[in-house]
Design a protein around this motif. Structure first.
Motif, PDB file in Angstrom:
ATOM      1  N   THR A  58     -24.613  49.163  -6.998  1.00 57.77           N
ATOM      2  CA  THR A  58     -24.506  48.895  -5.565  1.00 57.77           C
ATOM      3  C   THR A  58     -23.509  49.892  -4.984  1.00 57.77           C
ATOM      4  OG1 THR A  58     -24.231  47.154  -3.903  1.00 57.77           O
ATOM      5  CG2 THR A  58     -22.704  47.099  -5.775  1.00 57.77           C
ATOM      6  N   TYR A  59     -23.005  49.608  -3.797  1.00 51.54           N
ATOM      7  CA  TYR A  59     -21.996  50.470  -3.180  1.00 51.54           C
ATOM      8  C   TYR A  59     -20.836  49.606  -2.703  1.00 51.54           C
ATOM      9  CZ  TYR A  59     -24.198  48.847   1.137  1.00 51.54           C
ATOM     10  OH  TYR A  59     -24.705  48.063   2.131  1.00 51.54           O
ATOM     11  N   THR A  60     -19.690  50.253  -2.519  1.00 54.00           N
ATOM     12  CA  THR A  60     -18.464  49.525  -2.188  1.00 54.00           C
ATOM     13  C   THR A  60     -18.237  49.414  -0.683  1.00 54.00           C
ATOM     14  OG1 THR A  60     -17.138  51.536  -2.262  1.00 54.00           O
ATOM     15  CG2 THR A  60     -17.343  50.289  -4.315  1.00 54.00           C
ATOM     16  N   LEU A  61     -17.648  48.309  -0.305  1.00 56.20           N
ATOM     17  CA  LEU A  61     -17.122  48.105   1.050  1.00 56.20           C
ATOM     18  C   LEU A  61     -15.683  47.635   0.919  1.00 56.20           C
ATOM     19  CD1 LEU A  61     -19.979  46.231   2.958  1.00 56.20           C
ATOM     20  CD2 LEU A  61     -19.290  48.620   3.183  1.00 56.20           C
ATOM     21  N   PRO A  62     -14.775  48.177   1.744  1.00 53.73           N
ATOM     22  CA  PRO A  62     -13.373  47.755   1.639  1.00 53.73           C
ATOM     23  C   PRO A  62     -13.166  46.378   2.251  1.00 53.73           C
ATOM     24  CG  PRO A  62     -13.625  49.367   3.396  1.00 53.73           C
ATOM     25  CD  PRO A  62     -14.961  49.241   2.734  1.00 53.73           C
ATOM     26  N   GLY A  63     -12.446  45.546   1.502  1.00 54.13           N
ATOM     27  CA  GLY A  63     -12.043  44.230   1.995  1.00 54.13           C
ATOM     28  C   GLY A  63     -10.601  44.274   2.460  1.00 54.13           C
ATOM     29  N   LYS A  64     -10.123  43.169   2.941  1.00 58.84           N
ATOM     30  CA  LYS A  64      -8.751  43.070   3.446  1.00 58.84           C
ATOM     31  C   LYS A  64      -7.744  43.416   2.350  1.00 58.84           C
ATOM     32  CE  LYS A  64      -5.460  39.940   5.549  1.00 58.84           C
ATOM     33  NZ  LYS A  64      -5.122  38.561   5.869  1.00 58.84           N
ATOM     34  N   ALA A  65      -6.829  44.324   2.675  1.00 58.36           N
ATOM     35  CA  ALA A  65      -5.795  44.749   1.732  1.00 58.36           C
ATOM     36  C   ALA A  65      -4.938  43.567   1.303  1.00 58.36           C
ATOM     37  CB  ALA A  65      -4.923  45.831   2.360  1.00 58.36           C
ATOM     38  N   GLY A  66      -4.703  43.479  -0.003  1.00 54.70           N
ATOM     39  CA  GLY A  66      -3.839  42.435  -0.542  1.00 54.70           C
ATOM     40  C   GLY A  66      -4.493  41.075  -0.684  1.00 54.70           C
ATOM     41  N   SER A  67      -5.760  40.971  -0.334  1.00 55.82           N
ATOM     42  CA  SER A  67      -6.443  39.670  -0.363  1.00 55.82           C
ATOM     43  C   SER A  67      -6.923  39.281  -1.759  1.00 55.82           C
ATOM     44  CB  SER A  67      -7.656  39.699   0.570  1.00 55.82           C
ATOM     45  OG  SER A  67      -8.636  40.608   0.081  1.00 55.82           O
ATOM     46  N   GLY A  68      -7.116  40.264  -2.641  1.00 51.45           N
ATOM     47  CA  GLY A  68      -7.701  40.002  -3.943  1.00 51.45           C
ATOM     48  C   GLY A  68      -9.198  39.721  -3.867  1.00 51.45           C
ATOM     49  N   HIS A  69      -9.791  39.982  -2.718  1.00 47.09           N
ATOM     50  CA  HIS A  69     -11.191  39.647  -2.456  1.00 47.09           C
ATOM     51  C   HIS A  69     -12.147  40.526  -3.269  1.00 47.09           C
ATOM     52  CE1 HIS A  69     -14.161  37.598   0.000  1.00 47.09           C
ATOM     53  NE2 HIS A  69     -14.707  38.744   0.344  1.00 47.09           N
ATOM     54  N   ILE A  70     -13.046  39.879  -4.004  1.00 46.80           N
ATOM     55  CA  ILE A  70     -14.141  40.531  -4.719  1.00 46.80           C
ATOM     56  C   ILE A  70     -15.391  39.728  -4.393  1.00 46.80           C
ATOM     57  CG2 ILE A  70     -15.138  41.141  -6.963  1.00 46.80           C
ATOM     58  CD1 ILE A  70     -12.637  42.773  -6.415  1.00 46.80           C
TER      59      ILE A  70
END
Length: 137
Positions: A58-70
């Motif tokens: 797939t491809y990456t999208l940036p999530g909120k910094a420091g959120s630990g979101h995956i």
């Protein structure tokens, strides 16, 4: 010119925090994690689910910094569930002769249970007399 694909970035043992089947596609990753290993937004990655053995690209999208979101999105959301452990790997095309002469370095982040950096590793290919030496530091 012979080109080869070498790993340049890996997020190891990140934990899925959400799986969103209603998003168009991709995998959303805490932007701090992306920055640490040098992943770019929209960069192609392979994703391996350590809990069920499923693998996809797939491809990456940036999530909120420091959120630990995956968050795997779209169809990939059907290949995992929150709590699953993933490995996310990005590759780059390199000229083989350049790598043999100049070497190569990959960045690996091993995550803790909160998707924070538990360990950071450089994996190096170091030119030697007639080949390469692998080093992990």
């Amino acid at each position: 010119m012979a080109t080869i694909r070498l790993m340049h970035a890996k997020l190891h043992r990140v934990t899925v925090t959400e799986a969103n089947v209603n998003y168009v596609g991709s995998i959303t990753i805490d932007s701090d994690l992306m920055d640490k290993v040098g992943l770019l937004p929209l960069e192609e990655v392979d994703v391996i689910n350590l809990d069920n053995g499923k693998r996809w690209s797939t491809y990456t999208l940036p999530g909120k910094a420091g959120s630990g979101h995956i968050c795997p999105n779209g169809g990939a959301a059907l290949l995992c569930k929150p709590g699953d452990l993933l490995i996310i790997i990005a590759y780059q095309e390199c000229d083989r002769s350049f790598v043999l002469k100049q070497g190569h370095q990959a960045k690996v982040l091993v995550a803790d249970k909160n998707n924070r950096c538990d360990e950071f590793i450089y994996q190096d290919l170091i030119p030697k007399d007639h080949g390469l030496e692998f080093s992990c530091s």
